[in-house]
Design an enzyme around this catalytic site. Structure first.
Site, PDB file in Angstrom:
ATOM      1  N   TRP A  82       0.756  -0.978   0.138  1.00 51.90           N
ATOM      2  CA  TRP A  82      -0.174  -0.311  -0.261  1.00 51.90           C
ATOM      3  C   TRP A  82       0.908   1.477   0.265  1.00 51.90           C
ATOM      4  O   TRP A  82       0.601   1.969  -0.784  1.00 51.90           O
ATOM      5  CB  TRP A  82      -0.792  -0.548   1.026  1.00 51.90           C
ATOM      6  CG  TRP A  82      -2.122  -1.288   0.836  1.00 51.90           C
ATOM      7  CD1 TRP A  82      -2.554  -1.943   1.524  1.00 51.90           C
ATOM      8  CD2 TRP A  82      -2.922  -1.083   0.219  1.00 51.90           C
ATOM      9  NE1 TRP A  82      -2.863  -3.122   1.043  1.00 51.90           N
ATOM     10  CE2 TRP A  82      -3.634  -2.610   0.390  1.00 51.90           C
ATOM     11  CE3 TRP A  82      -3.785  -0.075  -1.309  1.00 51.90           C
ATOM     12  CZ2 TRP A  82      -4.606  -2.965  -0.239  1.00 51.90           C
ATOM     13  CZ3 TRP A  82      -4.288  -0.802  -2.072  1.00 51.90           C
ATOM     14  CH2 TRP A  82      -5.045  -1.911  -1.885  1.00 51.90           C
TER      15      TRP A  82
ATOM     16  N   ASP B 266      -1.193   6.947   6.342  1.00 51.57           N
ATOM     17  CA  ASP B 266      -2.823   5.812   5.794  1.00 51.57           C
ATOM     18  C   ASP B 266      -2.663   5.151   6.798  1.00 51.57           C
ATOM     19  O   ASP B 266      -1.573   3.533   7.049  1.00 51.57           O
ATOM     20  CB  ASP B 266      -2.042   5.194   4.175  1.00 51.57           C
ATOM     21  CG  ASP B 266      -3.042   3.994   3.733  1.00 51.57           C
ATOM     22  OD1 ASP B 266      -4.181   3.816   5.140  1.00 51.57           O
ATOM     23  OD2 ASP B 266      -3.364   3.770   2.521  1.00 51.57           O
TER      24      ASP B 266
ATOM     25  N   LYS C 207     -12.559  -1.580   7.756  1.00 51.62           N
ATOM     26  CA  LYS C 207     -12.045  -2.214   8.641  1.00 51.62           C
ATOM     27  C   LYS C 207     -11.846  -2.599  10.105  1.00 51.62           C
ATOM     28  O   LYS C 207     -12.592  -2.849  10.939  1.00 51.62           O
ATOM     29  CB  LYS C 207     -10.701  -2.137   8.223  1.00 51.62           C
ATOM     30  CG  LYS C 207     -10.099  -2.594   6.752  1.00 51.62           C
ATOM     31  CD  LYS C 207      -8.314  -2.005   6.298  1.00 51.62           C
ATOM     32  CE  LYS C 207      -7.850  -2.193   5.154  1.00 51.62           C
ATOM     33  NZ  LYS C 207      -8.738  -3.589   4.051  1.00 51.62           N
TER      34      LYS C 207
END
Length: 364
Positions: free
Chosen positions: A106, A176, A200
């Site tokens: 990511w 992030d 999440k």
């Protein structure tokens, strides 16, 4: 509230498990929200009753994370991947440079997207170590003139997590936090920007939370779309256009659920315990293994491999029969992965550990 509805042990990396209490409340309010004879999905986002929902969700998040007054909280459409472009568009202005830390899948995506809008300096990378560790802070080649430093505190796919907030001096730190926010205590004041996709630890897919320090607003590039301009969205209380109203409503329910559990500090103790017992089960076995440097093992995403990949298909099939779902590892790394976010109970982790022990007993 209670239900006899069957609920499996869900280890999905995202969209991930939601608290049963939250789903029950949403179910019970689906057709008749606040005795209004309609769903929360059917009411205008400008209606005072709905705006109260949004305001309360923001305040609950502020309470949970002790967000300082000089930070704005905004809710934006889309997932965290859209923020890979929004961050440079809002912080680099009309050209500029930024530092990025590369620790996996990511962060690498963020680096590639950021490079489309300005100059990107990769300050360090653990690619040569197959993203199994985090480069020592002394090795980072930081630019003191950078507009910001971006990093990914938790790599969902690789299962690599920073245990401390990196010190980058006076340059704004951007994170992030999609897969780690609300899982442990957090000093928001150490950051310039925090963003997190909801699916999440916050709620359902389709909405992203952005927490931004006031002094970083108003720096957007001329080419930044209005709907992506943090200043514009903040000035309109996340109502610049129609937000994903149901998703924001679910976020609000999750925040209240977290408060009932005792807040982030209580979740931190539970999450630490869940992760430690699962890693202990892996480490004490010759049948299972985890490749990550023990200093940086993720609390939220636990990848593991079996003694031989020949067992993978059977493991997944038997696990599903036992009600243990979504354990297949990401295609980029293979093996297995158990994502154990806030809504994944300790009982679910215990059930997984018992299953793993029995599977090993039968096949080792």
């Amino acid at each position: 509230m209670g239900t006899d509805t069957y609920r499996a042990h869900n280890f999905s990396a995202g969209p991930a498990a939601l608290p049963t209490e939250v789903l029950e409340q949403a179910r019970d309010e689906m057709l008749n929200w606040q005795d209004r004879g309609l769903s929360v999905m059917e009411i205008s986002h400008r209606n005072p009753a709905y705006m109260a929902v949004a305001k309360e969700a923001e305040q609950d998040l502020r309470d949970l994370l002790s967000i300082p007054d000089n930070y704005r909280v905004i809710f934006m459409s889309g997932g965290a991947t859209s923020q890979f472009a929004m961050v440079p568009l809002n912080l680099l202005g009309n050209g500029g440079r930024a530092d990025y830390v590369d620790t996996g899948h990511w962060s690498l995506k963020a680096i590639r997207e950021g490079g489309r809008f300005g100059e990107v300096n990769v300050v360090c990378s653990s690619e040569e170590q197959s993203y199994t560790t985090i480069p020592d802070r002394s090795e980072w080649k930081l630019d003191p003139e950078a507009a910001y430093v971006h990093y990914t505190p938790n790599e969902t796919i690789g299962g690599l997590e920073f245990m401390d907030i990196p010190d980058v001096g006076d340059v704004p730190l951007v994170a992030d936090m999609s897969s780690t926010i609300l899982s442990r205590s957090l000093d928001v004041s150490k950051y310039g920007v925090i963003y997190a996709g909801a699916q999440k630890n916050i709620g359902q897919a389709g909405i992203t939370v952005v927490i931004i320090r006031d002094d970083l607003l108003g720096k957007a590039a001329d080419a930044c779309p209005t709907l992506w301009n943090y200043q514009q969205v903040a000035d309109n209380d996340s109502m610049l256009n129609t937000p994903p109203t149901f998703a924001l409503y679910i976020c609000g329910l999750v925040f209240k659920w977290l408060k009932r559990q005792g807040g982030v500090e209580a979740m931190e103790k539970i999450n630490k315990r869940k992760a430690e017992k699962l890693y202990k089960a892996i480490d004490s076995s010759d049948f299972y293994s985890n490749p990550i440097d023990p200093r940086y093992r993720s609390w939220m995403n636990v990848p593991f491999r079996l003694k031989s990949d020949d067992f993978n298909a059977e493991f997944l099939q038997e696990a599903e029969k036992a009600g243990l779902l979504n354990l297949k590892g990401h295609r980029a790394v293979g093996g297995m992965r158990a994502s154990i976010y806030n809504a994944v109970s300790e009982d679910s982790v215990d059930a997984l550990i018992s299953f793993m022990a029995e599977f090993e007993r039968k096949h080792d």
